[in-house]
Design an enzyme around this catalytic site. Structure first.
Site, mmCIF file in Angstrom:
data_model
loop_
_atom_site.group_PDB
_atom_site.id
_atom_site.type_symbol
_atom_site.label_atom_id
_atom_site.label_comp_id
_atom_site.label_asym_id
_atom_site.label_seq_id
_atom_site.Cartn_x
_atom_site.Cartn_y
_atom_site.Cartn_z
ATOM 1 N N GLY A 15 0.810 -1.214 0.000
ATOM 2 C CA GLY A 15 0.000 0.000 0.000
ATOM 3 C C GLY A 15 0.845 1.267 0.000
ATOM 4 C CB ALA A 16 -0.161 4.829 -0.160
ATOM 5 C CB VAL A 17 1.172 3.650 4.857
ATOM 6 C CG1 VAL A 17 2.019 3.681 6.126
ATOM 7 C CG2 VAL A 17 0.151 4.787 4.882
ATOM 8 N NE ARG A 42 -6.905 -7.342 -2.595
ATOM 9 C CZ ARG A 42 -7.549 -7.254 -1.431
ATOM 10 N NH1 ARG A 42 -8.591 -8.003 -1.205
ATOM 11 N NH2 ARG A 42 -7.155 -6.400 -0.487
ATOM 12 C CB SER A 43 -0.360 -8.642 -2.695
ATOM 13 O OG SER A 43 -1.284 -7.625 -2.874
ATOM 14 N NE ARG A 102 -4.542 6.323 14.673
ATOM 15 C CZ ARG A 102 -4.997 6.691 13.471
ATOM 16 N NH1 ARG A 102 -6.140 7.364 13.367
ATOM 17 N NH2 ARG A 102 -4.302 6.415 12.396
ATOM 18 C CB CYS A 133 -2.186 11.560 8.206
ATOM 19 S SG CYS A 133 -3.846 11.372 7.552
ATOM 20 C CB SER A 163 -1.487 10.248 -0.952
ATOM 21 O OG SER A 163 -1.255 11.313 -0.052
ATOM 22 N NE ARG A 241 -9.559 12.461 1.130
ATOM 23 C CZ ARG A 241 -8.846 11.793 2.035
ATOM 24 N NH1 ARG A 241 -7.579 12.107 2.251
ATOM 25 N NH2 ARG A 241 -9.387 10.811 2.737
ATOM 26 C CG HIS A 248 -3.003 15.442 4.805
ATOM 27 N ND1 HIS A 248 -3.329 14.983 3.550
ATOM 28 C CD2 HIS A 248 -3.396 14.466 5.678
ATOM 29 C CE1 HIS A 248 -3.877 13.784 3.649
ATOM 30 N NE2 HIS A 248 -3.921 13.446 4.918
HETATM 31 N N1 LIG Z 1 -2.403 7.177 3.413
HETATM 32 C C1 LIG Z 1 -2.157 7.899 4.495
HETATM 33 O O1 LIG Z 1 -1.770 9.092 4.427
HETATM 34 C C2 LIG Z 1 -2.328 7.287 5.857
HETATM 35 C C3 LIG Z 1 -1.921 8.025 6.959
HETATM 36 C C4 LIG Z 1 -2.063 7.496 8.228
HETATM 37 C C5 LIG Z 1 -2.625 6.254 8.382
HETATM 38 N N2 LIG Z 1 -3.030 5.542 7.292
HETATM 39 C C6 LIG Z 1 -3.634 4.225 7.517
HETATM 40 O O2 LIG Z 1 -2.759 3.221 7.025
HETATM 41 C C7 LIG Z 1 -3.541 2.140 6.490
HETATM 42 C C8 LIG Z 1 -3.103 1.852 5.059
HETATM 43 O O3 LIG Z 1 -3.270 3.018 4.285
HETATM 44 P P1 LIG Z 1 -2.705 3.138 2.799
HETATM 45 O O4 LIG Z 1 -2.906 4.546 2.448
HETATM 46 O O5 LIG Z 1 -1.360 2.525 2.683
HETATM 47 O O6 LIG Z 1 -3.779 2.215 2.004
HETATM 48 P P2 LIG Z 1 -3.607 1.435 0.618
HETATM 49 O O7 LIG Z 1 -2.676 2.119 -0.297
HETATM 50 O O8 LIG Z 1 -5.004 1.188 0.174
HETATM 51 O O9 LIG Z 1 -2.954 0.038 1.055
HETATM 52 C C9 LIG Z 1 -3.652 -0.902 1.811
HETATM 53 C C10 LIG Z 1 -2.723 -2.050 2.182
HETATM 54 O O10 LIG Z 1 -3.431 -2.937 3.044
HETATM 55 C C11 LIG Z 1 -3.379 -4.255 2.504
HETATM 56 N N3 LIG Z 1 -4.594 -4.985 2.832
HETATM 57 C C12 LIG Z 1 -5.868 -4.639 2.564
HETATM 58 N N4 LIG Z 1 -6.713 -5.605 3.012
HETATM 59 C C13 LIG Z 1 -5.930 -6.558 3.569
HETATM 60 C C14 LIG Z 1 -6.225 -7.798 4.203
HETATM 61 N N5 LIG Z 1 -7.445 -8.256 4.357
HETATM 62 N N6 LIG Z 1 -5.176 -8.537 4.674
HETATM 63 C C15 LIG Z 1 -3.903 -8.097 4.516
HETATM 64 N N7 LIG Z 1 -3.580 -6.935 3.925
HETATM 65 C C16 LIG Z 1 -4.593 -6.173 3.460
HETATM 66 C C17 LIG Z 1 -3.260 -4.033 1.017
HETATM 67 O O11 LIG Z 1 -2.782 -5.218 0.423
HETATM 68 P P3 LIG Z 1 -3.216 -5.647 -1.092
HETATM 69 O O12 LIG Z 1 -2.334 -4.849 -2.000
HETATM 70 O O13 LIG Z 1 -2.916 -7.108 -1.099
HETATM 71 O O14 LIG Z 1 -4.663 -5.323 -1.231
HETATM 72 C C18 LIG Z 1 -2.259 -2.884 0.979
HETATM 73 O O15 LIG Z 1 -0.962 -3.356 1.212
HETATM 74 C C19 LIG Z 1 -5.003 2.545 6.644
HETATM 75 O O16 LIG Z 1 -5.499 1.998 7.843
HETATM 76 C C20 LIG Z 1 -4.945 4.035 6.758
HETATM 77 O O17 LIG Z 1 -6.012 4.585 7.470
HETATM 78 C C21 LIG Z 1 -2.885 6.022 6.037
#
Ligand SMILES: NC(=O)c1ccc[n+]([C@@H]2O[C@H](COP(=O)([O-])OP(=O)(O)OC[C@H]3O[C@@H](n4cnc5c(N)ncnc54)[C@H](OP(=O)(O)O)[C@@H]3O)[C@@H](O)[C@H]2O)c1
Length: 343
Positions: A15-17, A42-43, A102, A133, A163, A241, A248
């Site tokens: 994922g993005a993080v 899936r991955s 949290r 964030c 993002s 958003r 941000h």
């Molecule tokens: N983006 C931000 O700025 C940010 C900031 C703070 C906190 N967060 C938190 O960090 C988390 C991830 O955010 P992201 O932005 O990285 O999201 P993202 O890009 O959608 O990535 C999601 C990740 O979670 C994995 N995933 C989803 N369902 C899963 C499952 N059932 N079992 C195992 N892995 C699974 C995905 O794997 P696949 O590729 O296999 O689907 C992917 O690696 C979220 O909880 C979000 O709230 C994000």
């Protein structure tokens, strides 16, 4: 434990993080002995290059945490709720990027530059939570001002990037912008942003609560109080958003017990850890998310004291949400935990 014997798992590595965390492992030269990259089924089997080596992604449902010292979770709250406690019980220190734990009183909610002293001992349930964030920049900027002036009220308006909704959020903005520019008809959708984000602003992030505030807004309120250790703090927020890919921005209004001195605020923030103050003329007086000079710093500009209320001020904050708001904060928690021998 010596740092080089460290065994790490990254859950949400695709994922993005997760991607940002892997980039930071290289940039900050985190020493480890073994790295496991974990995501959904899936991955599974996909290969990812991290720190010059190729790793195969493993499926979470078949992953064994018993050999893991440190597990980063960033795969959504539902995944953390299902798996993080089990990983901690198997011996891993879990650093969780989701909102799952949290507000749990047992779980420290840590911003290393603000309340890193909570990492002097290992949390009893083995989980450290990484804040939202949009909360992290607010507490990073206001903690030193609270010590000097006694902050009593904060009102935050956010301008949050695509993002923040992960890789699919960025893709939805990209494809929506292309469609809009090619004058294709863009139908209001029920995608990541409820309505199309390209050339739009959307005042609704995460689910609406019975209070009329969204969950994102509620997180800013509750988490700011917990991190600053100030249950009495008046906090309110509107989370919006905007069609920015990453970074941000936040307009923060704050009121204090003591009267404010603008020059002193500039000096305090310049002395605060990993904050860059933008205080020049014209565009040098404010950061913007598209042209952020150092993404590993909190950027503060437009520092103002309200002319008819010397107890009130405004800040304009910009941060890289994937770094400061997620992966970097999590890695700095890990670095502190290693330094304090918590693993
Ligand atoms: N983006 C931000 O700025 C940010 C900031 C703070 C906190 N967060 C938190 O960090 C988390 C991830 O955010 P992201 O932005 O990285 O999201 P993202 O890009 O959608 O990535 C999601 C990740 O979670 C994995 N995933 C989803 N369902 C899963 C499952 N059932 N079992 C195992 N892995 C699974 C995905 O794997 P696949 O590729 O296999 O689907 C992917 O690696 C979220 O909880 C979000 O709230 C994000």
């Amino acid at each position: 434990m010596s740092r080089s014997a460290l065994r790490i798992a990254v859950v949400g590595a695709t994922g993005a993080v997760g991607e940002t965390l892997l980039a930071l492992f290289s940039e900050r030269q985190l020493a480890f002995d073994a790295l496991s990259l974990v995501a959904s089924a899936r991955s599974a089997g996909r290969t990812i290059v991290a720190r010059g080596e190729t790793y195969q992604v493993e499926a979470l449902e078949r992953f064994d945490f018993s050999g893991i010292d440190l597990a980063f979770f960033s795969a959504g709250s539902a995944v953390s709720l299902q798996w993080a406690r089990a990983a901690a019980k198997q011996g891993a220190l879990v650093i969780d990027n989701t909102s799952a734990f949290r507000m749990d009183p047992r779980t420290p909610l840590v911003v290393p530059q603000v309340n890193g002293d909570l990492l002097r001992r290992r949390p009893e349930d083995g989980i450290v939570a990484n804040p939202n964030c949009a909360t992290i920049p607010v507490v990073r900027a206001l903690a030193p001002l609270d010590r000097r002036y006694g902050v009593r009220k904060i009102v935050v308006s956010t301008y949050q990037a695509a993002s923040g909704a992960g890789l699919t959020g960025m893709e939805e903005l990209r494809s929506g912008a292309r469609a809009s520019l090619s004058e294709e008809r863009v139908e209001p959708s029920s995608g990541r942003f409820k309505v199309p984000l390209a050339f739009n602003v959307v005042p609704s992030i995460d689910v609406m609560q019975g209070s009329g505030f969204t969950l994102e807004e509620q997180k800013i309120v509750q988490e700011s109080r917990k991190i600053l250790g100030r249950d009495d703090l008046l906090v309110s927020a509107t989370a919006v958003r905007v069609p920015v890919f990453n970074g941000h921005s936040e307009a923060v209004y704050f009121e204090c017990e003591a009267p404010l001195d603008r020059a002193e605020i500039v000096e305090i923030l310049r002395g605060a850890p990993e904050i860059v103050v933008h205080d020049g003329e014209g565009a040098a007086g404010f950061p913007t998310p598209r042209f952020l000079p150092d993404p590993d710093r909190v950027h503060v500009g437009r520092i103002r004291v309200v002319p008819d209320n010397p107890h009130a001020g405004w800040l304009w904050l910009v941060t890289d949400n994937l770094r400061i708001g997620a992966a970097l904060n999590a890695l700095q928690i890990a670095e502190m935990a290693i330094a304090h021998d918590l693993l």
